[in-house]
Structure formats: structure tokens, C-alpha cells
Design an enzyme around this catalytic site. Structure first.
Site, mmCIF file in Angstrom:
data_model
loop_
_atom_site.group_PDB
_atom_site.id
_atom_site.type_symbol
_atom_site.label_atom_id
_atom_site.label_comp_id
_atom_site.label_asym_id
_atom_site.label_seq_id
_atom_site.Cartn_x
_atom_site.Cartn_y
_atom_site.Cartn_z
ATOM 1 N N ARG A 120 -49.010 92.159 41.467
ATOM 2 C CA ARG A 120 -49.588 93.403 42.038
ATOM 3 C C ARG A 120 -49.723 94.537 41.016
ATOM 4 O O ARG A 120 -49.831 95.697 41.376
ATOM 5 C CB ARG A 120 -48.790 93.883 43.246
ATOM 6 C CG ARG A 120 -48.740 92.866 44.361
ATOM 7 C CD ARG A 120 -48.349 93.480 45.686
ATOM 8 N NE ARG A 120 -48.277 92.449 46.702
ATOM 9 C CZ ARG A 120 -47.179 91.724 46.953
ATOM 10 N NH1 ARG A 120 -46.064 91.965 46.297
ATOM 11 N NH2 ARG A 120 -47.200 90.798 47.880
ATOM 12 N N LYS A 142 -62.641 99.624 33.430
ATOM 13 C CA LYS A 142 -63.393 98.611 34.182
ATOM 14 C C LYS A 142 -62.924 97.238 33.717
ATOM 15 O O LYS A 142 -62.971 96.925 32.528
ATOM 16 C CB LYS A 142 -64.895 98.731 33.919
ATOM 17 C CG LYS A 142 -65.580 99.776 34.779
ATOM 18 C CD LYS A 142 -67.085 99.640 34.643
ATOM 19 C CE LYS A 142 -67.808 100.688 35.443
ATOM 20 N NZ LYS A 142 -69.266 100.634 35.235
ATOM 21 N N GLU A 184 -74.472 99.664 22.401
ATOM 22 C CA GLU A 184 -73.687 100.557 23.264
ATOM 23 C C GLU A 184 -73.440 101.907 22.571
ATOM 24 O O GLU A 184 -73.248 102.917 23.233
ATOM 25 C CB GLU A 184 -72.350 99.903 23.655
ATOM 26 C CG GLU A 184 -72.482 98.566 24.395
ATOM 27 C CD GLU A 184 -72.838 98.671 25.886
ATOM 28 O OE1 GLU A 184 -73.322 99.737 26.329
ATOM 29 O OE2 GLU A 184 -72.646 97.665 26.603
ATOM 30 N N LYS A 226 -67.523 108.555 26.107
ATOM 31 C CA LYS A 226 -67.061 107.714 27.210
ATOM 32 C C LYS A 226 -65.886 108.375 27.930
ATOM 33 O O LYS A 226 -65.833 108.391 29.163
ATOM 34 C CB LYS A 226 -66.655 106.332 26.690
ATOM 35 C CG LYS A 226 -66.113 105.443 27.776
ATOM 36 C CD LYS A 226 -66.925 104.230 28.046
ATOM 37 C CE LYS A 226 -66.468 103.527 29.317
ATOM 38 N NZ LYS A 226 -66.673 102.087 29.300
ATOM 39 N N GLU A 236 -67.003 105.604 39.203
ATOM 40 C CA GLU A 236 -68.467 105.480 39.274
ATOM 41 C C GLU A 236 -69.042 105.868 40.640
ATOM 42 O O GLU A 236 -69.788 105.123 41.260
ATOM 43 C CB GLU A 236 -68.895 104.062 38.880
ATOM 44 C CG GLU A 236 -70.365 104.019 38.464
ATOM 45 C CD GLU A 236 -70.757 102.718 37.765
ATOM 46 O OE1 GLU A 236 -70.107 102.361 36.770
ATOM 47 O OE2 GLU A 236 -71.718 102.099 38.233
ATOM 48 N N ARG A 240 -70.849 108.287 36.056
ATOM 49 C CA ARG A 240 -70.456 107.133 35.233
ATOM 50 C C ARG A 240 -71.549 106.058 35.207
ATOM 51 O O ARG A 240 -71.679 105.318 34.228
ATOM 52 C CB ARG A 240 -69.125 106.540 35.717
ATOM 53 C CG ARG A 240 -68.661 105.422 34.814
ATOM 54 C CD ARG A 240 -67.207 105.060 34.979
ATOM 55 N NE ARG A 240 -66.877 103.972 34.089
ATOM 56 C CZ ARG A 240 -65.668 103.507 33.865
ATOM 57 N NH1 ARG A 240 -64.639 104.059 34.466
ATOM 58 N NH2 ARG A 240 -65.461 102.505 33.031
ATOM 59 N N ASN A 244 -74.640 102.889 32.210
ATOM 60 C CA ASN A 244 -75.266 101.569 32.361
ATOM 61 C C ASN A 244 -76.750 101.591 32.011
ATOM 62 O O ASN A 244 -77.507 100.742 32.500
ATOM 63 C CB ASN A 244 -75.061 101.056 33.785
ATOM 64 C CG ASN A 244 -73.615 100.731 34.053
ATOM 65 O OD1 ASN A 244 -72.920 100.228 33.174
ATOM 66 N ND2 ASN A 244 -73.142 101.041 35.237
ATOM 67 N N HIS A 247 -78.601 98.337 31.502
ATOM 68 C CA HIS A 247 -77.741 97.233 31.937
ATOM 69 C C HIS A 247 -78.333 96.441 33.104
ATOM 70 O O HIS A 247 -78.085 95.244 33.210
ATOM 71 C CB HIS A 247 -76.350 97.748 32.318
ATOM 72 C CG HIS A 247 -75.494 98.102 31.140
ATOM 73 N ND1 HIS A 247 -75.877 99.015 30.178
ATOM 74 C CD2 HIS A 247 -74.256 97.667 30.755
ATOM 75 C CE1 HIS A 247 -74.920 99.128 29.273
ATOM 76 N NE2 HIS A 247 -73.930 98.325 29.595
ATOM 77 N N HIS A 251 -78.440 92.781 32.469
ATOM 78 C CA HIS A 251 -77.656 91.799 33.230
ATOM 79 C C HIS A 251 -78.571 90.705 33.779
ATOM 80 O O HIS A 251 -78.162 89.540 33.881
ATOM 81 C CB HIS A 251 -76.910 92.483 34.380
ATOM 82 C CG HIS A 251 -75.722 93.273 33.930
ATOM 83 N ND1 HIS A 251 -75.044 94.142 34.755
ATOM 84 C CD2 HIS A 251 -75.078 93.326 32.733
ATOM 85 C CE1 HIS A 251 -74.039 94.691 34.098
ATOM 86 N NE2 HIS A 251 -74.035 94.224 32.864
ATOM 87 N N HIS A 264 -74.300 90.435 25.141
ATOM 88 C CA HIS A 264 -74.414 91.557 26.083
ATOM 89 C C HIS A 264 -75.182 92.735 25.450
ATOM 90 O O HIS A 264 -76.106 93.281 26.046
ATOM 91 C CB HIS A 264 -73.008 91.989 26.513
ATOM 92 C CG HIS A 264 -72.977 93.179 27.406
ATOM 93 N ND1 HIS A 264 -73.420 93.153 28.709
ATOM 94 C CD2 HIS A 264 -72.583 94.462 27.178
ATOM 95 C CE1 HIS A 264 -73.283 94.348 29.251
ATOM 96 N NE2 HIS A 264 -72.774 95.158 28.338
#
Ligand code: NAD
Ligand code: GLY
Length: 359
Positions: A120, A142, A184, A226, A236, A240, A244, A247, A251, A264
Site C-alpha cells: 500500500r 506520474k 521533451e 516541470k 492534471e 499540467r 503533453n 503526446h 501515443h 517516445h
């Protein structure tokens, strides 16, 4: 050493940037709960850096579990994640064990997700070893694994206790990976930091030549951007999402071709050019602006044309994006160079036109 802070109240943490940092375990000691750590790496980074890193930790009296995963985006999945749990349970790691991610964004994202869920939640530290992970993925919490139907679809927001970005390890990074990281870096200039974009336009050759001063400067300015965005919008809810840029298109390329085919950062670069083209169709950017977006990526040796998947396939894959809300696709676009917006204004026809023009 340069140090930045990610300001998140009681979950705030430092980012140390400099050369030779992984050889200095004393930077890590203050962030451990107990003297028990587990280092997660892969079979490419491990042979380069694991033994001296672990020896340094052991010399400080730490008990270290080593977990070496198969390399690559294609292994960012449940089966490989489970190998981390196998290693932790097999070595009886308890709830006070700190996980240390030693590797690029794949290792960082998977180790972070393992830390978020093992017993946990246990503490974790990021030691990013690619440019991409130093400027982006190690900061902001993330964590995720991929699903065959979509990238980073299973994950959690879970912040590290420390980020240790050692510029020296970038010397062993393949050229293609270095360039992918630059995508990036360029992103921050395009979405919110015009002076940084201008600096990149003048200094990209120094970055490609791995000039350590230039690399440290780029990592620091990227991480500052960042950290500011994450401090404003950790989970987000709004701003935020501007991180992306490119992206959603990117993606689609990564998922459409199969994970690992394009890197990526390469997919993000082509995606940023598509986003700029679409921003022009909405009347926000000029032709010259779009050329500028294309040029900086070309200067960095990155692809500026998307994979030829066909517009229908792009649109199908993009419909799975995490920015789809209530069936509406929201895209990160550019109001101007240096200012991103999240917008649902583009019509399917305009998106299709940009895909067809840029692939
Ligand atoms: P990666 O982790 O696959 O690393 C790239 C390659 O370089 C791998 O083969 C790796 O083993 C190797 N490598 C790493 N460090 C090295 C070194 N110092 N010397 C030699 N080889 C080295 O890829 P990446 O580009 O670092 O990360 C991409 C991943 O990051 C993607 O899965 C992407 O989804 C994720 N990401 C996450 C975030 C986030 O906010 N969490 C942000 C951006 C990207
Ligand atoms: N790389 C996007 C984000 O961290 O939000």
C-alpha cells in the site's frame, strides 16, 4: 551541483542536478526511512552502473536488494511489474524499504508504480539515467505501465522523495536516445518558455555534442518548468495537460506501431509538428511559426513526419487518449509559440487534415 525544489507541501522534494552524483550515496541517505533499499534497473543500465552504485550504498551500511528487469518499452507491462514484486517479496522487503529507480523513464515509471502499490505504498527515489527521464519523467509523480490498448493507461500519481539527475551518465546514452530526450526539452520552450526555446535554437549543437555545461543548463531549465507546472496542478486537472504537447498524436504512433518501434521522444516530436499544423488551421500560428516548430526538431535530429498509419487509425487510437472527457477529445495546441492551450475546438476534419498533411 544545482538543486531545485518541487513544492508540494509535505510531499515536496529536491531535484539535484550535476556530474558524478550517483557516486555520492550521501546525497541519498537523508531521504531513506530505514537502511533497507531495493534498486530497480534493467539489463542495459545494470551492467553499466548497478555494481558501483550498490557498492556505494553498501559502504554506507545499507542492505540492498537488486532487481534487474528486461530492457525496453515493450516490457512496461504487468508481467514485468510483477518481477519487481517478486524481487521485493522474495527478499522480504518491508514497508519501510525505499525503492530506487536506476534507469530511464520506463524503469522510473514502473518502479514508481510498484512503490505506490507495494504494501500500500513505500517511499521511492528517482535516479534517472536518460535525458528524457532527467528532464521530464522522473519529476512530477506520474507512474504507469502500458496496456495493449493504450499507453500509460494503468498507473498512479505518486511522488518520489528525491530526484538525482547525474549528467555524467548521459555519456553512455546512444545518440538516438539523446535526441529523443531533446523532444521533451524543446516541448517546454514551445508550451511556456520562449526564452528557453531561443536558447535551444542557439545551443542545440552543444547539447548534441554532450557539452556537460549545456546539458546541465537544459536539464535545470526543463526541470524548473516541470516543477512549476506540477506545483500548480499536481494531478492534471488543467495546466499540467499542456506538458503533453504532441503526446496525443505521439501515443497513437507508439501504440499503432507497437511499443518500442518509435522512441517516445521521436513520436512526441512528430506529434508536436502535427499539433503546430493544427494550431495554424485554427488561425493561431502562422506558416512561419509552424516552420519554426519543424526546424527546431529537425536541428535536434528528430522526425518531423508522423508514421503512415492512415488518418482513420490515428483517430481511432487518439479516441483512447486520457484527455478524452465525455467523448470529447481535447488536444494540447499552441495559441502562439511559447503558449500552449488545451482545446476541443479542432473539428475531426481539421484533425484529419493535419494528420494527412504531416504523415
Ligand atoms: P527508456 O527508459 O526505455 O530508456 C531508453 C534506453 O536507454 C533503454 O534501452 C535504456 O536501457 C537505455 N539507457 C538508459 N540510461 C542509459 C545510459 N545512461 N546509458 C546507456 N543506455 C541507457 O526510455 P526513456 O526515453 O528514458 O523514457 C521513456 C518512457 O518514459 C516512456 O515509457 C514514457 O511513457 C515515459 N514518460 C513518462 C513521463 C512521466 O511523467 N512519468 C514523462 C515522459 C515520458
Ligand atoms: N510528461 C507529462 C507530465 O508529467 O504531466
Amino acid at each position: 551541483m544545482r538543486t531545485l525544489n518541487v513544492a508540494l507541501d509535505e510531499r515536496s522534494y529536491p531535484i539535484h542536478i550535476g556530474s558524478g552524483l550517483i557516486a555520492d550515496p550521501e546525497l541519498i541517505l537523508p531521504y531513506l526511512k530505514t537502511r533497507r533499499v531495493a534498486v530497480v534497473t534493467n539489463d542495459v543500465v545494470g551492467p553499466l552502473y548497478l555494481a558501483p552504485f550498490v557498492a556505494g550504498l553498501k559502504a554506507q551500511g545499507l542492505r540492498v536488494t537488486e532487481i534487474v528487469l528486461p530492457d525496453g518499452e515493450a516490457h512496461k507491462d504487468w508481467a514485468t511489474l510483477n518481477l519487481i514484486f517478486d524481487g521485493l517479496l522474495g527478499d522480504r522487503c518491508d514497508r519501510s524499504t525505499t525503492l530506487i529507480a536506476l534507469g530511464g523513464g520506463v524503469i522510473g515509471d514502473m518502479t514508481g508504480f510498484a512503490a505506490a502499490t507495494y504494501q500500500r505504498g513505500v517511499p521511492f527515489i528517482q535516479v534517472p539515467t536518460t535525458l528524457l527521464s532527467q528532464v521530464d519523467s522522473s519529476v512530477g509523480g506520474k507512474t504507469a505501465i502500458n496496456h495493449p490498448l493504450g499507453k500509460n493507461m494503468i498507473g498512479a500519481f505518486y511522488q518520489p522523495k528525491l530526484v538525482l539527475a547525474d549528467i555524467g551518465v548521459l555519456n553512455t546514452l546512444p545518440d538516438r536516445e539523446l535526441k529523443a530526450g531533446l523532444a521533451e526539452v524543446i516541448k517546454y520552450g514551445l508550451i511556456r518558455d520562449l526564452p528557453f526555446l531561443e536558447w535551444l535554437e542557439a545551443n542545440i549543437h552543444r547539447l548534441l555534442a554532450r557539452d556537460p555545461e549545456a546539458l546541465a543548463e537544459a536539464v535545470e531549465r526543463s526541470c524548473r518548468n516541470k516543477a512549476e507546472v506540477v506545483a500548480i496542478d499536481e494531478t492534471e486537472q488543467g495546466e499540467r495537460a499542456t506538458l503533453n504537447l504532441g503526446h496525443t498524436f505521439g501515443h497513437a504512433i507508439e501504440t499503432g506501431l507497437g511499443y518500442g518501434e518509435w522512441l517516445h521522444g521521436e513520436a512526441v516530436a512528430a506529434g508536436a509538428v502535427m499539433a503546430a499544423d493544427l494550431s495554424r488551421r485554427l488561425g493561431w500560428l502562422s506558416d512561419a511559426d509552424v516552420s519554426r516548430v519543424r526546424s527546431i526538431h529537425e536541428l535536434a535530429g528528430l522526425p518531423v513526419k508522423g508514421a503512415a498509419l492512415g488518418a482513420d487509425r490515428y483517430l481511432e487510437l487518439m479516441a483512447h487518449d486520457k484527455k478524452v472527457s465525455d467523448g470529447t477529445l481535447r488536444l494540447v495546441l499552441l495559441k502562439q509559440i511559447g503558449q500552449a492551450v488545451i482545446s476541443a475546438e479542432a473539428t475531426q476534419e481539421q484533425i484529419r487534415a493535419s494528420i494527412e498533411a504531416c504523415c
